[in-house]
Design an enzyme around this catalytic site. Structure first.
Site, PDB file in Angstrom:
ATOM      1  N   ALA A  10       0.795  -1.223   0.000  1.00  0.00           N
ATOM      2  CA  ALA A  10       0.000   0.000   0.000  1.00  0.00           C
ATOM      3  C   ALA A  10       0.828   1.274   0.000  1.00  0.00           C
ATOM      4  O   ALA A  10       0.300   2.355  -0.233  1.00  0.00           O
ATOM      5  CB  ALA A  10      -0.930   0.008   1.215  1.00  0.00           C
ATOM      6  N   ARG A  15      10.204   8.089  -2.315  1.00  0.00           N
ATOM      7  CA  ARG A  15      11.615   8.219  -2.684  1.00  0.00           C
ATOM      8  C   ARG A  15      11.914   7.707  -4.091  1.00  0.00           C
ATOM      9  O   ARG A  15      12.999   7.920  -4.621  1.00  0.00           O
ATOM     10  CB  ARG A  15      12.499   7.499  -1.662  1.00  0.00           C
ATOM     11  CG  ARG A  15      12.639   8.264  -0.346  1.00  0.00           C
ATOM     12  CD  ARG A  15      13.547   7.550   0.611  1.00  0.00           C
ATOM     13  NE  ARG A  15      12.888   6.417   1.248  1.00  0.00           N
ATOM     14  CZ  ARG A  15      13.523   5.528   2.011  1.00  0.00           C
ATOM     15  NH1 ARG A  15      14.828   5.628   2.214  1.00  0.00           N
ATOM     16  NH2 ARG A  15      12.848   4.532   2.565  1.00  0.00           N
ATOM     17  N   ASN A 169      15.675  -7.343  11.552  1.00  0.00           N
ATOM     18  CA  ASN A 169      14.306  -7.792  11.306  1.00  0.00           C
ATOM     19  C   ASN A 169      13.849  -7.301   9.940  1.00  0.00           C
ATOM     20  O   ASN A 169      13.520  -6.124   9.772  1.00  0.00           O
ATOM     21  CB  ASN A 169      13.368  -7.240  12.391  1.00  0.00           C
ATOM     22  CG  ASN A 169      11.913  -7.486  12.041  1.00  0.00           C
ATOM     23  OD1 ASN A 169      11.558  -8.557  11.558  1.00  0.00           O
ATOM     24  ND2 ASN A 169      11.058  -6.484  12.283  1.00  0.00           N
ATOM     25  N   ASN A 226      13.310   1.022  -2.170  1.00  0.00           N
ATOM     26  CA  ASN A 226      12.798   2.318  -1.762  1.00  0.00           C
ATOM     27  C   ASN A 226      13.224   3.443  -2.690  1.00  0.00           C
ATOM     28  O   ASN A 226      12.610   4.504  -2.705  1.00  0.00           O
ATOM     29  CB  ASN A 226      13.256   2.638  -0.335  1.00  0.00           C
ATOM     30  CG  ASN A 226      12.621   1.713   0.682  1.00  0.00           C
ATOM     31  OD1 ASN A 226      11.411   1.563   0.722  1.00  0.00           O
ATOM     32  ND2 ASN A 226      13.445   1.070   1.494  1.00  0.00           N
ATOM     33  N   SER A 403      17.987 -10.329 -57.816  1.00  0.00           N
ATOM     34  CA  SER A 403      18.242  -9.135 -57.013  1.00  0.00           C
ATOM     35  C   SER A 403      17.339  -7.980 -57.428  1.00  0.00           C
ATOM     36  O   SER A 403      17.043  -7.790 -58.621  1.00  0.00           O
ATOM     37  CB  SER A 403      19.704  -8.710 -57.148  1.00  0.00           C
ATOM     38  OG  SER A 403      20.553  -9.713 -56.635  1.00  0.00           O
TER      39      SER A 403
END
Length: 448
Positions: A10, A15, A169, A226, A403
């Site tokens: 969401a 940035r 984490n 980000n 040709s």
């Protein structure tokens, strides 16, 4: 145990400096959100739920019906985002896997380990942790002297001592559903006016539960996107991951740093990829091919033992032992049968070149069908468009097109027929006959 999956998508991604929602920025040919969708589905075997907010309509349009959507409005943090999925998922599964749409490098193998851990015990929270020298803004894992997780401290709130902790984490969890949904309602509002998933860890510890964790082997898997710098870093890592897999499967790359292979591409063994090779979309390359340098192939099927030099192919089919280039262009609908040769600066669109046929340089064939063993001389053009409609040209087996011949469609050149250099064929030319001039006229029969 039955699993559900929630993908958080969401965020606005300010940035990125873009009008495009962050999760729709492409990595290796597709929106980054697709990677989270595919990995979670592979692990849980169920249709994931995606929590969307910024650019919600564009996300729905881009990803289609492969995922169920819930809208987070307003956007009040990760805890609030996950709570939006309760109405869809409550009572639908025993365990809820939670990940992010902006972590495209996270693999199904790693998520599978987390799912297995969560399935092996009755505690309500299992989580990934990662040890890395570069914290990338992740919170720090706090453990007691016995190694048990006590909680998570966000980087902004960490003391100087806590900032020295290298166990991080990444925010990927697996929760017991019966505990999760009531617990989300008990998260306190942060000073920033948001509800954070990380609070669930401390909450479970206070209730006497043990937090189970899986330590990740590769910290690159949890690189979050980000900025466009992160986007480029993730793309480079994913490209090398894909290239390494193919090299281990028997594909040679002269310089892997200059080869671009999108995830849906397939390659046969003993194929060699030269620098500047770009393989896009649902492209299939057979065994023993030599591709490049400087070749672009998009949504095209290439047979075995083909040699393709400095050329562009789009939505085309090449059978075995095709040799083409440099500077050829196959457009949509081009079909080159076994043993076809195309010289430099040739272009083919919506046409079939029969087995063993040869197309000289500086030629264009559009809406044309060649039989076997046809020779197309240099500078030949099928004039297939009159300004309003497209028309077809048929050239029979063994024909020889001189040709600079102009084939003004609709026109048929019979088997074994020949045109002289500079001929303009405005009418059908019978089999085994020679036609010359402007407009071309038959001057003699060719004896077999």
């Amino acid at each position: 145990m039955k699993f559900s999956a929630v993908i958080l998508a969401a965020g606005q991604g300010t940035r990125m400096k873009s009008s495009l929602p962050k999760v729709l920025h492409h990595i290796m040919g597709k929106p980054m959100a697709c990677y989270a969708l595919e990995t979670t589905q592979a692990v849980t075997g169920t249709r994931p739920v995606m929590v969307i907010g910024h650019g919600a309509d564009r996300v729905r349009q881009a990803l289609g019906d492969r995922v169920d959507y819930v809208l987070q409005e307003p956007q009040l943090g990760t805890g609030h985002a996950l709570s939006q999925a309760e109405e869809l998922l409550a009572g639908q599964g025993d365990l809820v896997l939670v990940t992010y749409a902006d972590m495209p490098l996270l693999t199904s193998a790693t998520l599978g380990k987390l799912a297995e851990m969560a399935d092996s015990h009755s505690d309500p929270v299992s989580m990934l942790t990662v040890s890395a020298a570069e914290p990338r803004g992740f919170g720090r894992i706090l453990r007691d002297m016995d190694g048990r997780i006590l909680g998570i401290v966000e980087e902004a709130q960490a003391t100087p001592e806590q900032l020295q902790i290298h166990e991080l984490n990444p925010g990927v969890y697996c929760f017991r559903a019966e505990w999760l949904w009531p617990a989300l309602k008990r998260i306190s509002l942060s000073p920033r006016g948001e509800y954070y998933l990380t609070d669930l860890v401390g909450m479970a510890v206070q209730e006497g539960y043990t937090i189970r964790s899986v330590s990740m082997e590769d910290p690159d898997e949890v690189i979050g996107i980000n900025t466009r710098v992160h986007l480029a870093q993730a793309e480079a890592l994913l490209r090398m991951r894909i290239n390494t897999q193919w090299m281990l499967a028997g594909v040679s790359m002269i310089d892997p740093t200059q080869v671009y292979i999108e995830p849906e591409v397939s390659l046969g063994p003993d194929t060699i990829l030269w620098p500047g090779t770009y393989l896009h979309g649902n492209t299939q390359i057979g065994a023993g091919c030599v591709i490049g340098p400087n070749t672009i192939i998009r949504n095209t099927r290439v047979g075995d033992h083909c040699k393709l030099l400095e050329s562009v192919m789009e939505y085309a089919v090449l059978e075995d032992h095709v040799d083409m280039g440099p500077f050829c262009h196959l457009r949509k609908g081009a079909y080159l049968c076994k043993g076809v040769h195309m010289g430099n600066f040739g272009e083919v669109k919506n046409s079939t070149l029969g087995p063993g046929s040869k197309m000289g340089h500086f030629s264009y064939l559009g809406d044309t069908t060649l039989g076997p063993d046809v020779n197309i001389g240099a500078g030949t053009i099928s004039c297939n468009y009159d300004g309003e409609h497209k028309f077809h040209t048929d050239i029979g087996e063994g024909a020889f097109i001189g040709s600079d011949t102009m084939l003004v469609a609709p026109v048929k050149i019979g088997a074994g027929a020949k045109t002289g250099a500079g001929a303009v064929a405005t009418r059908d030319i019978p089999a085994n006959s020679l036609a010359v001039g402007v407009p071309a006229r038959v001057i003699k029969e060719i004896k077999k």
